[in-house]
Design a protein around this motif. Structure first.
Motif, PDB file in Angstrom:
ATOM      1  N   GLN A  14       0.995  -1.264   0.015  1.00 57.10           N
ATOM      2  CA  GLN A  14      -0.015  -0.091  -0.071  1.00 57.10           C
ATOM      3  C   GLN A  14       0.890   1.425   0.109  1.00 57.10           C
ATOM      4  O   GLN A  14       2.153   1.177   0.455  1.00 57.10           O
ATOM      5  CB  GLN A  14      -1.026   0.009   1.439  1.00 57.10           C
ATOM      6  N   GLU A  20      -5.667   8.301   5.206  1.00 58.77           N
ATOM      7  CA  GLU A  20      -5.090   6.814   5.585  1.00 58.77           C
ATOM      8  C   GLU A  20      -3.750   7.327   6.431  1.00 58.77           C
ATOM      9  O   GLU A  20      -3.526   6.761   7.395  1.00 58.77           O
ATOM     10  CB  GLU A  20      -4.954   5.908   4.362  1.00 58.77           C
ATOM     11  N   GLN A 120      -6.771  -8.682   1.539  1.00 57.70           N
ATOM     12  CA  GLN A 120      -8.319  -8.269   1.793  1.00 57.70           C
ATOM     13  C   GLN A 120      -8.467  -6.998   2.448  1.00 57.70           C
ATOM     14  O   GLN A 120      -7.426  -6.378   3.066  1.00 57.70           O
ATOM     15  CB  GLN A 120      -8.974  -9.577   2.426  1.00 57.70           C
ATOM     16  N   LYS A 121      -9.646  -6.621   2.900  1.00 57.43           N
ATOM     17  CA  LYS A 121      -9.744  -5.482   3.516  1.00 57.43           C
ATOM     18  C   LYS A 121      -9.118  -5.593   5.036  1.00 57.43           C
ATOM     19  O   LYS A 121      -9.234  -6.238   5.892  1.00 57.43           O
ATOM     20  CB  LYS A 121     -11.220  -5.387   3.804  1.00 57.43           C
ATOM     21  N   GLY A 122      -8.135  -4.669   5.029  1.00 57.16           N
ATOM     22  CA  GLY A 122      -7.509  -4.552   6.354  1.00 57.16           C
ATOM     23  C   GLY A 122      -6.333  -5.528   6.479  1.00 57.16           C
ATOM     24  O   GLY A 122      -5.543  -5.655   7.365  1.00 57.16           O
ATOM     25  N   TYR A 124      -2.967  -6.875   4.467  1.00 58.30           N
ATOM     26  CA  TYR A 124      -1.758  -6.601   3.466  1.00 58.30           C
ATOM     27  C   TYR A 124      -0.632  -7.657   3.624  1.00 58.30           C
ATOM     28  O   TYR A 124      -0.366  -8.353   4.808  1.00 58.30           O
ATOM     29  CB  TYR A 124      -1.220  -5.189   3.562  1.00 58.30           C
ATOM     30  N   ARG A 313      -5.500  -1.669  10.674  1.00 60.80           N
ATOM     31  CA  ARG A 313      -6.845  -2.091  11.391  1.00 60.80           C
ATOM     32  C   ARG A 313      -7.162  -1.372  12.486  1.00 60.80           C
ATOM     33  O   ARG A 313      -8.519  -1.111  12.560  1.00 60.80           O
ATOM     34  CB  ARG A 313      -6.666  -3.539  11.722  1.00 60.80           C
ATOM     35  N   MET A 316      -8.792   1.944  10.597  1.00 58.91           N
ATOM     36  CA  MET A 316     -10.159   1.548  10.082  1.00 58.91           C
ATOM     37  C   MET A 316     -11.144   1.891  10.910  1.00 58.91           C
ATOM     38  O   MET A 316     -12.189   2.241  10.593  1.00 58.91           O
ATOM     39  CB  MET A 316     -10.271   0.297   9.547  1.00 58.91           C
TER      40      MET A 316
END
Length: 440
Positions: A14, A20, A120-122, A124, A313, A316
């Protein structure tokens, strides 16, 4: 000429920017604040270690070691691994760097870690963790301090609502041995019903069947015996001390008798802070006591307990934070006053004033650009003259409403390096006051 193709960002990585990055920075800032409150020392350990450090600490059969580690031989044919977590490297340093003399040690660190898993979401392949450890303290009060610290961090971030601390005991070595035997007997009786993955775990790590990957194994896991029936008096007293300490500290918790750690060196406390706000992967912070790990790495038998949390995480769960507002914008209305603008900007920054300078591009567009940045105060430098005393003078315009303390800070800063003909006017807070200043 052929078009040059730009390399793409590697899958699972990322580029952290904007909101972010502000969330990321907020997590680290809060972590550092709480670290200081609890008198933990910072430590930095290498990003890569000998592969044996992680293979021994996490278990050869674990998913992380067998499937997710970034392992490679270097040019000297040493087998190295990018760290998938912090604890093992800190424990290795505790042994090799002679940190035993400082025990008990309260340590924190943060930085990138690496796991080859499905993004996936959150989640890496390169992500970031904060980590806290207490090494050399066998008392349950160390567990209480770490859990209280984690709870305070979540409150500091404003994300504790909807996050639950789930707590369990894994007992001492005698407890684990008796419980493991009971689990093996239970799962052997249902061998024909177990998935292939659970059959593999039954041979190598039966406790991990309690958290099955295949939902068909869940009914069998739910019927497995709890650890409580096998707790020794010492193990029960340890867990009671942890829970009573949490109650005394005002930390809410709930028992999860199915929360386990599969490796033999884990002892006593295991815990996770979980939420339903991140989908199925709801753990935001997790840890436990690992009294056998340092001995497993070849060091003296040393107690330890710690936790880690993913920065992304945690981020988020945060509300989008505000960017850092520019306090003062300095506009060089003409190229002739650029040097004066640069001097003024440098002076303000040295005095702790967040300052941005606008001196590039079209002269007539500089002020609108500064205004669009929404600073608290704009200083417009629009004229330079050369008086007889040799000062390089400029005319300044303060074009913001009264900002009270900020204007006094600006006045105090510029007066150390400039001469104001009418400094009292600056403090008056007018929306457009004119001053001549020099570098005297």
């Amino acid at each position: 000429m052929a078009r040059i193709e730009t390399p793409r960002r590697v899958r699972g990585t990322q580029d952290i920017f904007g909101d972010e990055q502000r969330r990321f920075a907020r997590v680290v800032e809060a972590f550092e604040h709480v670290r200081r409150l609890y008198c933990f020392q910072q430590v930095q350990v290498p990003v890569f270690e000998s592969t044996a450090v992680f293979a021994r600490s996490m278990g050869e059969t674990s998913d992380v070691v067998s499937k997710e580690m970034y392992t490679f031989p270097d040019r000297g044919d040493d087998l190295l691994t990018l760290r998938p977590e912090f604890t093992a490297g800190i424990c290795r340093a505790y042994i090799t760097e002679g940190w035993q003399q400082y025990a008990p040690l309260k340590l924190t660190t943060h930085g990138p870690v690496f796991r080859y898993e499905r993004p996936q979401k959150g989640r890496y392949r390169q992500f970031h963790q904060i980590d806290a450890e207490i090494i050399g303290a066998a008392e349950p009060q160390a567990d209480v301090e770490l859990l209280t610290m984690a709870d305070q961090l979540l409150k500091e971030l404003g994300i504790s609502e909807g996050v639950t601390l789930q707590l369990n005991t894994l007992g001492d070595a005698e407890t684990r041995e008796a419980w493991r035997a009971a689990l093996v007997a239970h799962f052997e009786a249902h061998r024909e019903e177990l998935s292939e993955d659970s059959l593999t775990r039954l041979e190598k790590n039966p406790m991990r069947i309690l958290d099955p990957k295949d939902p068909r194994d869940r009914p069998i896991a739910d019927l497995a015996p709890d650890i409580d029936a096998y707790l020794t008096d010492e193990a029960r007293a340890f867990f009671d001390a942890v829970t009573s300490g949490l109650d005394a500290a005002g930390v809410a918790w709930t028992r999860n008798a199915r929360l386990v750690r599969g490796l033999d060196y884990y002892r006593h406390t295991a815990f996770e802070f979980v939420t339903d706000r991140l989908g199925a992967q709801g753990t935001v912070l997790a840890g436990g006591r690992y009294d056998g790990l340092i001995g497993n790495l070849g060091g003296p038998e040393t107690p330890g307990v710690g936790w880690a949390a993913g920065i992304e995480r945690l981020g988020m769960l945060l509300e989008p934070p505000m960017g850092e507002q520019i306090e003062v914008a300095i506009v060089a209305e003409k190229n002739a006053v650029n040097d004066v603008a640069i001097r003024a900007t440098a002076t303000l920054r040295r005095h702790g004033v967040r300052t941005e300078i606008f001196l590039s591009g079209s002269e007539r567009k500089r002020f609108p650009k500064a205004k669009a940045a929404e600073p608290l105060l704009i200083i417009s430098i629009d004229q330079a003259v050369s008086p007889p005393d040799g000062h390089s003078l400029a005319r300044l315009s303060f074009t913001s409403p009264d900002t009270g303390d900020l204007q006094r800070r600006v006045d105090g800063a510029l007066r150390t390096g400039y001469r104001f003909d009418d400094p009292a006017g600056l403090l008056a807070g007018g929306t457009r006051s004119m001053y001549e200043i020099g570098n005297g």
